[in-house]
Design an enzyme around this catalytic site. Structure first.
Site, PDB file in Angstrom:
ATOM      1  N   GLY A  85       0.822  -1.201   0.000  1.00 14.70           N
ATOM      2  CA  GLY A  85       0.000   0.000   0.000  1.00 14.70           C
ATOM      3  C   GLY A  85       0.855   1.248   0.000  1.00 14.70           C
ATOM      4  O   GLY A  85       1.788   1.376   0.801  1.00 14.70           O
TER       5      GLY A  85
ATOM      6  N   LYS B  12       0.730   4.822  -8.026  1.00 11.04           N
ATOM      7  CA  LYS B  12       1.126   5.283  -6.699  1.00 11.04           C
ATOM      8  C   LYS B  12       2.465   4.688  -6.277  1.00 11.04           C
ATOM      9  O   LYS B  12       3.333   5.390  -5.742  1.00 11.04           O
ATOM     10  CB  LYS B  12       0.048   4.921  -5.665  1.00 11.04           C
TER      11      LYS B  12
ATOM     12  N   ASN C  36      -4.163  16.121  -0.941  1.00 11.08           N
ATOM     13  CA  ASN C  36      -4.188  16.890   0.310  1.00 11.08           C
ATOM     14  C   ASN C  36      -3.533  16.156   1.467  1.00 11.08           C
ATOM     15  O   ASN C  36      -3.318  16.738   2.526  1.00 11.08           O
ATOM     16  CB  ASN C  36      -5.625  17.269   0.680  1.00 11.08           C
TER      17      ASN C  36
ATOM     18  N   CYS D  50     -13.181   3.178  -6.492  1.00 12.32           N
ATOM     19  CA  CYS D  50     -13.593   2.463  -7.702  1.00 12.32           C
ATOM     20  C   CYS D  50     -14.687   1.438  -7.396  1.00 12.32           C
ATOM     21  O   CYS D  50     -15.509   1.117  -8.256  1.00 12.32           O
ATOM     22  CB  CYS D  50     -12.394   1.799  -8.377  1.00 12.32           C
TER      23      CYS D  50
END
Length: 644
Positions: A25, A73, A59, A174
């Protein structure tokens, strides 16, 4: 004299430089964690994430910038982190950790795995892979100002699935926009739609089909191109949903056909999404009005507890849109409505929109009462919470690499200081549960179902994959002939999918041996035939244990390897299934003590007993709500956390 390298002992610093670690992740927690790892001295890091960067990430996921929107990512996080430490050796994978190539041998390449995930399916999978590979896992999660970190070590601590967990409150964007599979996904979508049409618009709450869905393409360049197709600079510009609705005069029929027909037809063009899922069925306003009866209802009792038909909800949608349009007009130009589940027009709108979407995606529709009980406030992601939790992950990693696993703790980050003026509260780790259907030596569960009505496909998808978290199960009937009911080899048993379990001689008392070779996981399923299950209930996991508990292994049996483990966990005396497809809770403790699931816990710091209070977490970790302790009504137990 102790030699130091920076703030670490030289031996530990050398261990950090040499060891390989895996970060699963690269989102909110992952960005902070990767930065912390390289600055602490970790040199060999591999990071995997299936997701791509969205504007709404910027953010709080500080490794990403506007120019990165649409890119992987994992890859961008690697490039950004290398600016902190150019000598680090970082490998990035734009992929799903659940793909078969990331098998047990892959996990055995690492000394430590750190989770920074946002969904339970992946958490369950990584938990099982680390158990099979006998690799320590650090699990973590955040929800608003709350956070938690815990350590999972085979045979020493509870695994992630040792205890049942409450209903999952975090969902990838998603899933909400493209592939809802549970009613809660549709309720979150309907609340987002309310804000997009009548309230404060938020980039995190987009409702249109997600063209950058990572499932659509395994090629990072293709995914990036989808996300940036409308802009050269990565700043995604669209006509807002509210502006479009205003241009139609909030015409309910046009809104209906756009949301429930046109958008669904567009989703159907994303054919990769529907290879292993049932495709959605678009709705057309005129066809519904011609064919259906608006007065159609199911259920008895109060009006709020009845379920209308599709025509009824289409009419409710139309009436609520008109009412909300009038309310918005009365407030003047630039006004916004605020979602309130106690506001009848707002609740009518969400009830109608959510149920229409449930019908489109082949789910059983819900009563207004049920939907209201599930709809609450959305908890935001807080950058500072992610930063604190990422720091705690590294501290626990240092204990593991120092050989002090026994000193590891579950640590809770609270919203407010406790009576001892602590925001961070450590608790001792719990030992493995003998009842766990994952890490016990011989996992076994009992499932109640109707063998004459349950399809083989439902057994595979809804029970084994969805309920028990398997990826590619193989099922053999213990009938003396070794009949193969389900094979993970594509096409081998596909003809069985449309047949009922009874067609293969499965009846009350039958036993099924289920193997997931990817997860190195074996589960014995006891079947109880039942013809009087509750309405809309296809199966139940029976009690805390099967009717016939497995016999503890003998000395000879101790030589057998089950689920990647030579009986290092306690033998199973029962098999506890998790409640629903669910996530976990933070236990808002105010003193150090065991993190056990019992209601009263004896503290390490004293002989008195006290109760731990529950608070919710979205990106959850290994702790859970006690089964015997209900949440207080004012604990916001109906909050929905929907994170991207």
């Amino acid at each position: 004299m102790v030699q130091l390298v920076g703030s670490l002992r030289k031996e530990l610093a050398d261990s950090l430089s040499a060891c390989r670690v895996l970060v699963v992740g690269a989102g909110g927690i992952g960005c902070e964690l990767l930065k912390n790892l390289v600055l602490t001295g970790f040199k060999n890091i591999e990071v995997i994430d299936l997701d791509t960067i969205d504007v709404s990430n910027l953010n709080r996921q500080f490794l990403f910038q506007k120019k990165h929107v649409g890119k992987s990512k994992a890859q961008v996080a690697k490039e950004s982190v290398l600016q902190f430490c150019p000598t680090a050796n970082i490998t990035a994978y734009h992929d799903s950790i659940m793909n078969p190539e990331y098998n047990v041998e892959f996990f055995r390449n690492f000394m430590l795995v750190m989770n920074a995930l946002d969904n339970r399916a992946a958490r369950n999978h990584v938990n099982r892979m680390c158990l099979a590979a006998d690799i320590p896992l650090i699990e973590s999660g955040t929800a608003g100002y709350l956070g938690q970190v815990t350590v999972i070590k085979k045979g020493l601590t509870e695994c992630y699935e040792c205890q049942p967990k409450p209903t999952q409150k975090t969902f990838p964007g998603c899933t909400i926009r493209n592939t809802p599979s549970e009613p809660i996904h549709c309720i979150v979508w309907a609340k987002y739609l309310f804000n997009q049409l009548f309230g404060e618009e938020d980039a995190d709450q987009e409702v249109s089909p997600d063209t950058a869905d990572p499932e659509l393409s395994w090629n990072p360049a293709d995914t990036e191109a989808r996300a940036t197709a409308s802009d050269q600079d990565g700043d995604i510009k669209r006509v807002s949903t509210k502006d479009w609705a205003r241009s139609t005069g909030y015409d309910a029929v046009k809104l209906f056909n756009k949301l429930f027909k046109d958008d669904i037809q567009y989703l159907l063009t994303m054919d990769k999404l529907w290879k292993k899922r049932k495709a959605p069925l678009p709705l057309d306003w005129l066809e519904i009005q011609k064919l259906a009866c608006p007065q159609e209802v199911t259920g008895t009792g109060l009006k709020d507890q009845q379920v209308l038909g599709v025509a009824g909800y289409s009419q409710l949608f139309s009436r609520s849109v008109e009412t909300l349009r009038s309310m918005l007009a009365d407030k003047g130009d630039g006004a916004e409505l605020v979602w309130d589940k106690d506001d009848p027009p707002a609740m009518d709108f969400v009830t109608a929109a959510a149920n229409l979407r449930m019908h489109i995606f082949s789910m059983n529709m819900k009563s207004r009462f049920d939907i209201k009980s599930m709809a609450g406030n959305i908890i935001p992601a807080i950058a500072t919470t992610n930063a604190v939790i990422a720091g705690l992950i590294v501290l626990e990693a240092l204990k593991i690499l120092s050989g002090d696993v026994e000193q590891c703790r579950t640590i809770f980050l609270n919203k407010q200081p406790n009576p001892r003026k602590k925001l961070l509260v450590p608790c001792a780790l719990d030992p493995p549960s003998a009842n766990c259907y994952v890490c016990a030596s011989k996992p076994e569960v009992t499932v109640k179902l109707n063998v004459h009505k349950t399809l083989v496909l439902a057994l595979q998808d809804k029970i084994l994959k969805e309920k028990f978290g398997m990826v590619a199960p193989d099922v053999q009937i213990e009938d003396g002939k070794g009949t193969i009911l389900i094979s993970s080899e594509e096409g081998e048993t596909e003809a069985n999918n449309s047949k009922f379990l009874s067609d293969f001689g499965i009846r009350h008392g039958s036993r099924l041996q289920v193997d997931d070779f990817l997860q190195d996981y074996t589960l014995l399923v006891n079947v109880i035939h039942c013809e009087d299950l509750a309405k809309d209930v296809e199966f139940e996991v029976v009690g805390d244990a099967p009717d016939k508990a497995p016999t503890p292994p003998s000395a000879q049996e101790d030589k057998n390897v089950a689920n990647g483990n030579k009986d290092s966990a306690e033998p199973s005396t029962s098999s506890k299934a998790p409640a629903e497809q669910d996530d976990v809770l933070i236990l808002d403790s105010d003193e150090e003590g065991p993190s056990s699931s019992t209601m009263d816990v004896r503290m390490e710091s004293g002989g008195h007993k006290r109760k731990l209070h529950d608070a919710e977490t979205g990106e959850a970790s290994a702790k859970r709500q006690r089964l015997d302790q209900p949440l207080a009504a004012d604990e916001e137990d109906d909050d929905i956390i929907a994170l991207d």
